[in-house]
Design an enzyme around this catalytic site. Structure first.
Site, PDB file in Angstrom:
ATOM      1  N   SER A 122       0.829  -1.209   0.000  1.00 51.00           N
ATOM      2  CA  SER A 122       0.000   0.000   0.000  1.00 51.00           C
ATOM      3  C   SER A 122       0.858   1.251   0.000  1.00 51.00           C
ATOM      4  O   SER A 122       0.414   2.306  -0.437  1.00 51.00           O
ATOM      5  CB  SER A 122      -0.839   0.085   1.279  1.00 51.00           C
ATOM      6  OG  SER A 122      -1.604  -1.038   1.460  1.00 51.00           O
ATOM      7  N   HIS A 143      -2.087  -3.350  -6.715  1.00 52.01           N
ATOM      8  CA  HIS A 143      -2.659  -2.911  -5.438  1.00 52.01           C
ATOM      9  C   HIS A 143      -4.157  -3.181  -5.424  1.00 52.01           C
ATOM     10  O   HIS A 143      -4.939  -2.442  -6.016  1.00 52.01           O
ATOM     11  CB  HIS A 143      -2.356  -1.415  -5.224  1.00 52.01           C
ATOM     12  CG  HIS A 143      -2.746  -0.920  -3.869  1.00 52.01           C
ATOM     13  ND1 HIS A 143      -3.346   0.306  -3.674  1.00 52.01           N
ATOM     14  CD2 HIS A 143      -2.640  -1.488  -2.640  1.00 52.01           C
ATOM     15  CE1 HIS A 143      -3.584   0.457  -2.382  1.00 52.01           C
ATOM     16  NE2 HIS A 143      -3.164  -0.601  -1.741  1.00 52.01           N
TER      17      HIS A 143
HETATM   18  N1  NAD Z   1      -5.465  -4.627   4.709  1.00 51.52           N
HETATM   19  C1  NAD Z   1      -5.687  -3.765   3.723  1.00 51.52           C
HETATM   20  O1  NAD Z   1      -6.707  -3.065   3.705  1.00 51.52           O
HETATM   21  C2  NAD Z   1      -4.701  -3.665   2.577  1.00 51.52           C
HETATM   22  C3  NAD Z   1      -5.136  -3.117   1.370  1.00 51.52           C
HETATM   23  C4  NAD Z   1      -4.258  -3.063   0.284  1.00 51.52           C
HETATM   24  C5  NAD Z   1      -2.958  -3.527   0.449  1.00 51.52           C
HETATM   25  N2  NAD Z   1      -2.545  -4.035   1.638  1.00 51.52           N
HETATM   26  C6  NAD Z   1      -1.163  -4.542   1.728  1.00 51.52           C
HETATM   27  O2  NAD Z   1      -1.214  -5.963   1.589  1.00 51.52           O
HETATM   28  C7  NAD Z   1      -0.162  -6.561   2.359  1.00 51.52           C
HETATM   29  C8  NAD Z   1      -0.764  -7.570   3.336  1.00 51.52           C
HETATM   30  O3  NAD Z   1      -1.721  -6.923   4.143  1.00 51.52           O
HETATM   31  P1  NAD Z   1      -2.801  -7.732   4.998  1.00 51.52           P
HETATM   32  O4  NAD Z   1      -3.750  -6.725   5.524  1.00 51.52           O
HETATM   33  O5  NAD Z   1      -3.294  -8.894   4.242  1.00 51.52           O
HETATM   34  O6  NAD Z   1      -1.873  -8.255   6.211  1.00 51.52           O
HETATM   35  P2  NAD Z   1      -2.127  -9.482   7.185  1.00 51.52           P
HETATM   36  O7  NAD Z   1      -1.350  -9.188   8.412  1.00 51.52           O
HETATM   37  O8  NAD Z   1      -3.590  -9.795   7.298  1.00 51.52           O
HETATM   38  O9  NAD Z   1      -1.453 -10.721   6.419  1.00 51.52           O
HETATM   39  C9  NAD Z   1      -0.080 -10.815   6.177  1.00 51.52           C
HETATM   40  C10 NAD Z   1       0.262 -12.307   6.142  1.00 51.52           C
HETATM   41  O10 NAD Z   1       1.588 -12.440   5.641  1.00 51.52           O
HETATM   42  C11 NAD Z   1       2.272 -13.418   6.421  1.00 51.52           C
HETATM   43  N3  NAD Z   1       3.689 -13.092   6.310  1.00 51.52           N
HETATM   44  C12 NAD Z   1       4.370 -12.088   6.930  1.00 51.52           C
HETATM   45  N4  NAD Z   1       5.652 -12.095   6.525  1.00 51.52           N
HETATM   46  C13 NAD Z   1       5.790 -13.136   5.631  1.00 51.52           C
HETATM   47  C14 NAD Z   1       6.858 -13.629   4.846  1.00 51.52           C
HETATM   48  N5  NAD Z   1       8.078 -13.086   4.928  1.00 51.52           N
HETATM   49  N6  NAD Z   1       6.621 -14.690   4.027  1.00 51.52           N
HETATM   50  C15 NAD Z   1       5.381 -15.241   3.944  1.00 51.52           C
HETATM   51  N7  NAD Z   1       4.340 -14.805   4.682  1.00 51.52           N
HETATM   52  C16 NAD Z   1       4.539 -13.766   5.496  1.00 51.52           C
HETATM   53  C17 NAD Z   1       1.696 -13.290   7.808  1.00 51.52           C
HETATM   54  O11 NAD Z   1       1.855 -14.514   8.538  1.00 51.52           O
HETATM   55  C18 NAD Z   1       0.217 -12.962   7.503  1.00 51.52           C
HETATM   56  O12 NAD Z   1      -0.567 -14.140   7.418  1.00 51.52           O
HETATM   57  C19 NAD Z   1       0.607  -5.414   2.987  1.00 51.52           C
HETATM   58  O13 NAD Z   1       1.683  -5.072   2.152  1.00 51.52           O
HETATM   59  C20 NAD Z   1      -0.440  -4.301   3.023  1.00 51.52           C
HETATM   60  O14 NAD Z   1       0.166  -3.017   3.031  1.00 51.52           O
HETATM   61  C21 NAD Z   1      -3.398  -4.129   2.707  1.00 51.52           C
END
Ligand code: NAD
Length: 391
Positions: A122, A143
Site C-alpha cells: 500500500s 494494489h
Molecule cells: N489490509 C488492507 O486493507 C490492505 C489493502 C491493500 C494492500 N494491503 C497490503 O497488503 C499486504 C498484506 O496486508 P494484509 O492486511 O493482508 O496483512 P495481514 O497481516 O492480514 O497478512 C499478512 C500475512 O503475511 C504473512 N507473512 C508475513 N511475513 C511473511 C513472509 N516473509 N513470508 C510469507 N508470509 C509472510 C503473515 O503470517 C500474515 O498471514 C501489505 O503489504 C499491506 O500493506 C493491505
C-alpha cells in the site's frame, strides 16, 4: 476454460489480502498456490475460503459444484521456493521493505525469468522493492483493495524499471479476473491513498479550528453525496491505520505540508481512541457498533454550506481533492480518466475529482485555494501549477 491453460498463480501471505487475492484468481479459473510464513496459515486460509464459498452456495448465490471447484483450485504450499512456475506471483506479506526485498530476491531465483512478480504494497515504493529481484523489469505493483473479492479496483503500479509488456500483461490478467485496472507511477500513496488525503485532513483541521463539531462536518460531506463523512470514515478505517498511511505519504514527499498529519488525529491515536474497534474514536460507540454522539446541528450544516470556502466543509474539501488529482495528472503519474475511476471505485466518491473540478470550474477551485492560502499560509493550499494553466 481449461485451468492449466490459464497458468498457475502464486500468492504469498495468506492474511486478509492474500487470501482474498487467491480467491479472486481461483474464481477466474487459475490453479492457485498459496503460502505463508506462519505455519498452518495457508491451510487455514484455504479452509476459510472453502467455508465462505460453501455458505454462499447454500444461500443460492453460486452453484455448489462451482464453489467446490474454486476452493479445490487453491493449494497451500509450505514456502515460496515450493511454488511451481507461475504466470504471476503476488505477494501480500507484512508491509516491511526488508521482508519484501528478501522475498523478491528469492522469487527472482526460484521463478522463471518470464514470471511477473507483483507486490500488493500500500505504501512502499516499487522502486525500492524491484532491485532485489533478478529481473526488476518484471516487478510491478498490483494494489488490490480490501476485501479483494468485492472490490473492483486494482491499481497497476509501474516502477522505474517495469517494462511495458509486463504492465500490459498484468493489466490484462486482472481485467480477465473481472477487475477494473488503473495505471499509476510508483508515487507515494499511488492514486487512491494519495488523492484521498485531504478528504480526511480538511475535516480534522476544521474540527481543530472550531468550525463545527464532528457530526456537523460529517453531515455536510454526506450532503454532497459522500456515503460517509470523513470523520466517521476514519473511525471505521481505524485512526491508527489512517494516520499511518497519511504519515507515510507525508514522509515520502519530504514532509509536504499538503499531507501533514493533524494534532487532532495524532491526539486520538495517542489516547487509544482508534475508532470503532476501540469503541471510541472521533465518536463513542455502543456495544452494537452504533455511534452515540453523532447528531449533527442541522441549522449549522445549512449555515456552513452557504458560507465562504474557509468555513465551508464541502467547498474546502472539494477544492483540495481537485487540486491533488490535477497535480497527479499534471506530473504524468496517472491519467485523468484513471484518477476519476480510482476515486469512484476505490473510495466510493460520488464523482471523480477531475470531473468534479470541471463542474465547479477549475478557475473557481484555484481562487478558493488562493483564499485558503491567504487564510492559512504555509504551502498546504498552494494551487497546483496545472490548475493555473487550465483555469
Ligand atoms: N489490509 C488492507 O486493507 C490492505 C489493502 C491493500 C494492500 N494491503 C497490503 O497488503 C499486504 C498484506 O496486508 P494484509 O492486511 O493482508 O496483512 P495481514 O497481516 O492480514 O497478512 C499478512 C500475512 O503475511 C504473512 N507473512 C508475513 N511475513 C511473511 C513472509 N516473509 N513470508 C510469507 N508470509 C509472510 C503473515 O503470517 C500474515 O498471514 C501489505 O503489504 C499491506 O500493506 C493491505
Amino acid at each position: 476454460m481449461d485451468n492449466a491453460e490459464l497458468g498457475a498463480v502464486g500468492v504469498i501471505g495468506a492474511g486478509a489480502m492474500g487470501s482474498g487475492i487467491a480467491q479472486v484468481a481461483a474464481t477466474a479459473g487459475h490453479p492457485v498456490f498459496l503460502c505463508d510464513a506462519f505455519e498452518g496459515a495457508a491451510e487455514r486460509a484455504q479452509a476459510r475460503i472453502a467455508a465462505d464459498l460453501a455458505k454462499r452456495a447454500a444461500q443460492g448465490r453460486l452453484p455448489a459444484e462451482e464453489a467446490a471447484a474454486i476452493a479445490a483450485r487453491i493449494t497451500p504450499v509450505a514456502a515460496a521456493a515450493d511454488l511451481p512456475a507461475c504466470v504471476v506471483v503476488i505477494e501480500a506479506i507484512a508491509e516491511d521493505l526488508d521482508a519484501k526485498s528478501a522475498l523478491f530476491e528469492e522469487l527472482g531465483r526460484t521463478q522463471p525469468a518470464a514470471t511477473i512478480l507483483a507486490t500488493n504494497t500500500s505504501s512502499l515504493s516499487i522502486n525500492a522493492i524491484a532491485p532485489a529481484a533478478a529481473h526488476p523489469s518484471r516487478v510491478l505493483g498490483l494494489h488490490f483493495f480490501n476485501p479483494p473479492p468485492a472490490m473492483k479496483l486494482v491499481e497497476v503500479i509501474r516502477g522505474e524499471t517495469t517494462v511495458q509488456d509486463v504492465l500490459d500483461a498484468a493489466t490484462a490478467l486482472v481485467v480477465s479476473w473481472g477487475k477494473v485496472a488503473v495505471r499509476c507511477a510508483s508515487t507515494p500513496g499511488f492514486i487512491v491513498n494519495r488523492v484521498a488525503r485531504p478528504f480526511y485532513g480538511e475535516a480534522q483541521r476544521m474540527v481543530q479550528e472550531g468550525v463545527a463539531d464532528p457530526a456537523t462536518i460529517d453531515a455536510c460531506l454526506r450532503s454532497a453525496g459522500f456515503r460517509m463523512g470523513p470523520l466517521e470514515l476514519t473511525d471505521l478505517i481505524g485512526q491508527d491505520v489512517n494516520l499511518a498511511v497519511g504519515t507515510s505519504v507525508w514522509n515520502q514527499t519530504s514532509r509536504d505540508p499538503r499531507y501533514a498529519p493533524t494534532p487532532f488525529q495524532q491526539g486520538l491515536v495517542a489516547a487509544g481512541h482508534l475508532g470503532r474497534k476501540s469503541s471510541q474514536g472521533v465518536y463513542t460507540y455502543a456495544a452494537d457498533g452504533t455511534a452515540t454522539d453523532n447528531v449533527p446541528d442541522d441549522a449549522k450544516v445549512a449555515e456552513l454550506l452557504a458560507s465562504g470556502v474557509v468555513t465551508n466543509p464541502v467547498a474546502r474539501t472539494l477544492a483540495m481533492l481537485v487540486n491533488e488529482a490535477v497535480d497527479l495528472v499534471d506530473r504524468g503519474e496517472a491519467g485523468s480518466g484513471d484518477v476519476d475511476l480510482a476515486m469512484t471505485l476505490g473510495t466510493g466518491y460520488p464523482k471523480g475529482p477531475i470531473a468534479w473540478g470541471r463542474e465547479i470550474g477549475f478557475r473557481t477551485v484555484r481562487d478558493q485555494l488562493l483564499e485558503l492560502d491567504a487564510a492559512f499560509p504555509g504551502g498546504r493550499y498552494r494551487p497546483s501549477p496545472a490548475l493555473e494553466r487550465i483555469s
